[in-house]
Write an enzyme that holds these catalytic residues in place. Structure first.
Site, PDB file in Angstrom:
ATOM      1  NE  ARG A 160      -4.076  -1.917   0.363  1.00 60.56           N
ATOM      2  CZ  ARG A 160      -4.050  -3.194  -0.036  1.00 60.56           C
ATOM      3  NH1 ARG A 160      -2.999  -3.664  -0.674  1.00 60.56           N
ATOM      4  NH2 ARG A 160      -5.104  -3.973   0.182  1.00 60.56           N
ATOM      5  CB  SER A 235      -8.371  -1.893   4.301  1.00 64.71           C
ATOM      6  OG  SER A 235      -8.731  -3.127   3.754  1.00 64.71           O
ATOM      7  CD  GLU A 331      -5.097   0.923   2.525  1.00 68.02           C
ATOM      8  OE1 GLU A 331      -5.195   1.154   1.315  1.00 68.02           O
ATOM      9  OE2 GLU A 331      -5.714   0.012   3.100  1.00 68.02           O
TER      10      GLU A 331
HETATM   11  N1  EPU Z   1     -10.646 -11.173  10.021  1.00 70.36           N
HETATM   12  C1  EPU Z   1     -11.281 -11.227  11.234  1.00 70.36           C
HETATM   13  N2  EPU Z   1     -12.237 -10.303  11.512  1.00 70.36           N
HETATM   14  C2  EPU Z   1     -12.571  -9.330  10.639  1.00 70.36           C
HETATM   15  C3  EPU Z   1     -11.911  -9.255   9.399  1.00 70.36           C
HETATM   16  C4  EPU Z   1     -10.932 -10.199   9.113  1.00 70.36           C
HETATM   17  O1  EPU Z   1     -11.018 -12.095  12.076  1.00 70.36           O
HETATM   18  O2  EPU Z   1     -13.465  -8.524  10.954  1.00 70.36           O
HETATM   19  C5  EPU Z   1      -9.660 -12.212   9.686  1.00 70.36           C
HETATM   20  C6  EPU Z   1     -10.228 -13.183   8.643  1.00 70.36           C
HETATM   21  O3  EPU Z   1     -10.926 -14.217   9.239  1.00 70.36           O
HETATM   22  C7  EPU Z   1      -8.977 -13.678   7.954  1.00 70.36           C
HETATM   23  C8  EPU Z   1      -8.048 -12.493   8.022  1.00 70.36           C
HETATM   24  O4  EPU Z   1      -8.536 -11.635   9.043  1.00 70.36           O
HETATM   25  O5  EPU Z   1      -8.403 -14.721   8.689  1.00 70.36           O
HETATM   26  C9  EPU Z   1      -7.879 -11.747   6.699  1.00 70.36           C
HETATM   27  O6  EPU Z   1      -9.124 -11.229   6.276  1.00 70.36           O
HETATM   28  P1  EPU Z   1      -9.433 -10.872   4.737  1.00 70.36           P
HETATM   29  O7  EPU Z   1      -9.099 -12.012   3.867  1.00 70.36           O
HETATM   30  O8  EPU Z   1     -10.803 -10.325   4.688  1.00 70.36           O
HETATM   31  O9  EPU Z   1      -8.384  -9.762   4.345  1.00 70.36           O
HETATM   32  P2  EPU Z   1      -7.778  -8.516   5.119  1.00 70.36           P
HETATM   33  O10 EPU Z   1      -6.367  -8.834   5.483  1.00 70.36           O
HETATM   34  O11 EPU Z   1      -8.673  -8.059   6.208  1.00 70.36           O
HETATM   35  C10 EPU Z   1      -6.747  -7.444   2.944  1.00 70.36           C
HETATM   36  C11 EPU Z   1      -6.744  -6.121   2.230  1.00 70.36           C
HETATM   37  C12 EPU Z   1      -8.050  -5.906   1.480  1.00 70.36           C
HETATM   38  C13 EPU Z   1      -8.209  -7.030   0.471  1.00 70.36           C
HETATM   39  C14 EPU Z   1      -8.195  -8.361   1.229  1.00 70.36           C
HETATM   40  C15 EPU Z   1      -8.225  -9.535   0.317  1.00 70.36           C
HETATM   41  C16 EPU Z   1      -5.317  -4.652   3.539  1.00 70.36           C
HETATM   42  C17 EPU Z   1      -5.232  -3.459   4.422  1.00 70.36           C
HETATM   43  N3  EPU Z   1      -6.541  -5.032   3.166  1.00 70.36           N
HETATM   44  O12 EPU Z   1      -7.764  -7.403   3.944  1.00 70.36           O
HETATM   45  O13 EPU Z   1      -7.939  -4.693   0.751  1.00 70.36           O
HETATM   46  O14 EPU Z   1      -9.431  -6.900  -0.247  1.00 70.36           O
HETATM   47  O15 EPU Z   1      -6.972  -8.476   2.015  1.00 70.36           O
HETATM   48  O16 EPU Z   1      -7.026  -9.623  -0.382  1.00 70.36           O
HETATM   49  O17 EPU Z   1      -4.287  -5.212   3.184  1.00 70.36           O
HETATM   50  C18 EPU Z   1      -8.421  -2.352   0.793  1.00 70.36           C
HETATM   51  O18 EPU Z   1      -7.205  -2.155   0.783  1.00 70.36           O
HETATM   52  O19 EPU Z   1      -9.246  -1.406   0.796  1.00 70.36           O
HETATM   53  C19 EPU Z   1      -8.931  -3.718   0.830  1.00 70.36           C
HETATM   54  C20 EPU Z   1     -10.227  -3.983   0.949  1.00 70.36           C
END
Ligand code: EPU
Length: 335
Positions: A160, A235, A331
């Site tokens: 990012r 995010s 972010e």
């Molecule tokens: N999780 C939780 N609780 C929550 C949300 C997530 O426990 O409320 C856990 C999930 O169970 C999972 C892990 O966190 O084990 C990862 O969750 P997820 O796959 O939804 O991805 P993320 O790490 O929360 C990142 C990006 C997103 C992108 C997704 C999918 C960042 C800051 N965010 O989110 O990007 O869509 O991966 O690749 O890196 C964005 O930048 O605006 C964005 C949406």
């Protein structure tokens, strides 16, 4: 050409009400050059998908709205270069590449925002980042009016991050971006968690790039709020990267904590999980809230102000820091 006292609510995906004292929507390079020759202190607004506006804006607001996309000639068998102007809507652009059967952007389907801002924060999702498909961009240097080409190495892409968020912040206006995509033989990336499950659910064994895009769209729709319905900026925080030692200490206390290995020495922990553990998921403070399905996404249920969202974010930062000794990083650009 400038309009006075324009509401910025339609121009930011958080749907925050704030006013621009003067505002112009720019549709050509010529117009852009003329305006920036006279006004060096412009405030640049593109898709408005990564900003939280906390006040009215005094500087002239320049809405980048140049449209157009083209396929560049090239002799290589499986490579195609596709160029899009900064004001093109990102998701519509992705769909257009898929209609042409060009591969590479399918995992980045349905990300809000415009093409011009995609390299700024090196947008990424489901195992792919812009840097993986980026070829070059052209940008206007505001101070000199010169147009400069940035290749991948010039952008210093990180998680990012890019030079446009750091050393060159506010100095360049991205005019267009060229991506390097595949023409016939595509390299699919379906390893990220839910993609495979989603394809299996639809009985798809040999997915096309369009199938992958459809799977991503379903996954995103199932847990991320549509900014047209509930204001948000994706995010709000980055996923923090911690040292192995810190991770091991945390793991003792929280054995179910999800994580991804970044290198031999560092581990990424999902900020959404940390925020959920602090009890914020689904919480609402007036019209400001934490999304019920993804705690990393802060939302505006209607009339929240930028400062109400920011107060909630600061509350989250403090609570996560107290509980986990991790300082999250915001972010989104706070204006
Ligand atoms: N999780 C939780 N609780 C929550 C949300 C997530 O426990 O409320 C856990 C999930 O169970 C999972 C892990 O966190 O084990 C990862 O969750 P997820 O796959 O939804 O991805 P993320 O790490 O929360 C990142 C990006 C997103 C992108 C997704 C999918 C960042 C800051 N965010 O989110 O990007 O869509 O991966 O690749 O890196 C964005 O930048 O605006 C964005 C949406």
């Amino acid at each position: 050409m400038f309009q006075k006292n324009i509401s910025l609510k339609p121009y930011n995906t958080f749907g925050i009400e704030a006013y621009a004292e003067s505002f112009v929507s720019v549709t050509s390079l010529d117009q852009l050059q003329k305006i920036t020759e006279k006004h060096k202190d412009v405030f640049i607004l593109s898709g408005g998908s990564n900003v939280l506006i906390t006040k009215n804006i005094r500087q002239p607001v320049l809405h980048l709205n140049m449209q157009g996309k083209s396929i560049q000639k090239n002799k290589e068998e499986n490579i195609v270069f596709v160029k899009a102007m900064a004001g093109e809507n990102w998701h519509e652009f992705v769909l257009w590449t898929l209609e042409n059967n060009f591969g590479g952007l399918e995992n980045l389907s349905l990300i809000p925002g415009n093409v011009g801002t995609s390299p700024m924060q090196n947008i990424g999702a489901y195992g792919i980042e812009i840097k993986d498909v980026f070829h070059k961009l052209e940008a206007l240097e505001i101070a000199t009016g010169e147009i400069r080409t940035f290749y991948k190495n010039d952008c210093n892409f990180g998680y990012r991050e890019s030079v446009f968020k750091n050393i060159f912040k506010g100095k360049y206006l991205i005019i267009n971006v060229t991506f390097q995509l595949t023409k016939n033989i595509h390299k699919l990336n379906t390893s990220y968690g839910a993609i495979q499950t989603e394809l299996e659910r639809n009985n798809i064994k040999n997915p096309s790039i369009k199938d992958v895009s459809n799977a991503i769209i379903s996954i995103r729709e199932s847990k991320l709020p549509d900014p047209k319905e509930i204001g948000n900026s994706g995010s709000f925080f980055k996923n923090p990267v911690v040292s192995i030692d810190q991770f091991k200490d945390l793991e003792k206390e929280y054995p179910n904590m999800p994580y991804y290995k970044v290198s031999d020495k560092t581990i990424k922990i999902p900020a959404g999980w940390l925020i959920e553990q602090c009890g914020f998921k689904g919480k609402r403070f007036g019209d400001a809230g934490v999304h019920q399905d993804q705690a990393l996404v802060l939302v505006n249920y209607g009339n929240a102000t930028g400062n109400e969202i920011l107060d909630m974010a600061n509350n989250i930062l403090k609570t996560v820091s107290n509980k986990f000794r991790i300082d999250l990083e915001i972010e989104v650009n706070i204006i």
